[in-house]
Design an enzyme around this catalytic site. Sequence first.
Site, mmCIF file in Angstrom:
data_model
loop_
_atom_site.group_PDB
_atom_site.id
_atom_site.type_symbol
_atom_site.label_atom_id
_atom_site.label_comp_id
_atom_site.label_asym_id
_atom_site.label_seq_id
_atom_site.Cartn_x
_atom_site.Cartn_y
_atom_site.Cartn_z
ATOM 1 N N HIS A 27 44.340 7.468 60.123
ATOM 2 C CA HIS A 27 45.794 7.576 60.245
ATOM 3 C C HIS A 27 46.118 8.183 61.600
ATOM 4 O O HIS A 27 45.234 8.616 62.344
ATOM 5 C CB HIS A 27 46.407 8.412 59.109
ATOM 6 C CG HIS A 27 46.150 9.882 59.188
ATOM 7 N ND1 HIS A 27 47.009 10.826 58.684
ATOM 8 C CD2 HIS A 27 45.130 10.589 59.706
ATOM 9 C CE1 HIS A 27 46.535 12.037 58.874
ATOM 10 N NE2 HIS A 27 45.389 11.923 59.492
ATOM 11 N N CYS A 37 46.701 14.878 66.749
ATOM 12 C CA CYS A 37 46.834 14.044 65.542
ATOM 13 C C CYS A 37 47.697 12.817 65.799
ATOM 14 O O CYS A 37 47.796 11.931 64.955
ATOM 15 C CB CYS A 37 47.403 14.859 64.375
ATOM 16 S SG CYS A 37 46.242 16.097 63.782
ATOM 17 N N HIS A 41 42.745 8.626 64.113
ATOM 18 C CA HIS A 41 41.518 9.336 63.748
ATOM 19 C C HIS A 41 41.290 9.167 62.252
ATOM 20 O O HIS A 41 42.190 8.750 61.520
ATOM 21 C CB HIS A 41 41.609 10.825 64.126
ATOM 22 C CG HIS A 41 42.719 11.551 63.447
ATOM 23 N ND1 HIS A 41 44.054 11.431 63.825
ATOM 24 C CD2 HIS A 41 42.703 12.392 62.382
ATOM 25 C CE1 HIS A 41 44.799 12.179 63.034
ATOM 26 N NE2 HIS A 41 44.005 12.774 62.138
ATOM 27 N N HIS A 43 39.377 10.381 58.342
ATOM 28 C CA HIS A 43 38.966 11.463 57.448
ATOM 29 C C HIS A 43 38.266 10.857 56.238
ATOM 30 O O HIS A 43 38.510 9.699 55.888
ATOM 31 C CB HIS A 43 40.184 12.234 56.900
ATOM 32 C CG HIS A 43 41.026 12.883 57.931
ATOM 33 N ND1 HIS A 43 40.656 14.032 58.574
ATOM 34 C CD2 HIS A 43 42.239 12.535 58.437
ATOM 35 C CE1 HIS A 43 41.615 14.381 59.429
ATOM 36 N NE2 HIS A 43 42.589 13.476 59.369
ATOM 37 N N HIS A 78 39.049 2.757 53.515
ATOM 38 C CA HIS A 78 38.752 2.015 54.737
ATOM 39 C C HIS A 78 39.957 1.236 55.272
ATOM 40 O O HIS A 78 39.822 0.110 55.745
ATOM 41 C CB HIS A 78 37.520 1.114 54.557
ATOM 42 C CG HIS A 78 36.248 1.901 54.613
ATOM 43 N ND1 HIS A 78 35.794 2.632 53.549
ATOM 44 C CD2 HIS A 78 35.368 2.089 55.618
ATOM 45 C CE1 HIS A 78 34.665 3.232 53.873
ATOM 46 N NE2 HIS A 78 34.385 2.920 55.135
ATOM 47 N N GLU A 125 41.795 17.090 53.330
ATOM 48 C CA GLU A 125 41.660 16.219 54.499
ATOM 49 C C GLU A 125 40.427 16.583 55.325
ATOM 50 O O GLU A 125 39.762 15.711 55.876
ATOM 51 C CB GLU A 125 42.928 16.337 55.353
ATOM 52 C CG GLU A 125 42.931 15.414 56.543
ATOM 53 C CD GLU A 125 44.177 15.585 57.386
ATOM 54 O OE1 GLU A 125 45.112 14.804 57.203
ATOM 55 O OE2 GLU A 125 44.196 16.504 58.236
#
Length: 141
Positions: A27, A37, A41, A43, A78, A125
Site C-alpha cells: 500500500h 509511507c 511498500h 507488509h 498479494h 502491520e
Amino acid sequence: MFQQNYPSVQHPYCFELNKDFNFSAAHYIPNEDAGKCMRTHGHTYFVNLTIAGDTLDHNGFLVNFSDLKKLIHGQFDHYLLNDLPQFQGKSPSTEIVAQTIYEMVQNSLDERDNQPKCLQVYVRETPTSYVVYRPKGSSHE
C-alpha cells in the site's frame, strides 16, 4: 504463527471465537505528510478477529474458522490495497484496513441465521505497530 495476546472485549455472549491469519499486501498513503509511507511498500499483516454470539449453527460452530480466513485472505493477499474497490476514495492506512475488514466480516455475519457479531478487529502491520478497531456504540458490557 506465533502465540499472541489480544485486547479483550467485555460482552454478554455465551461464545467467543478468535481467528488469527495473515496476508501480504502493499500500500501507500497518498499524502505528502505521510513521509516515507507515501511510497509503495509492503507488509505481512497479522489479523485477529473476535466474534461472539449465543447461538451455534447446524455444525455446532459460531462461525467456521476457514470461512473467516477465506473472506479476507482471498480479497487482500498479494494485492496493492490502493487498487482494490474496498479502498477507492480512502487512504489504506492500518486503521482503514481494520475498519474495512470489520465491515466485510460483519456484513457476512449478518447473513447467518445464528447472527454472530464481530466485536473487534486487530491488525498488526509491523512487529511494533498495530490497530484495534471496535465499532462505535458496540459496548457489550
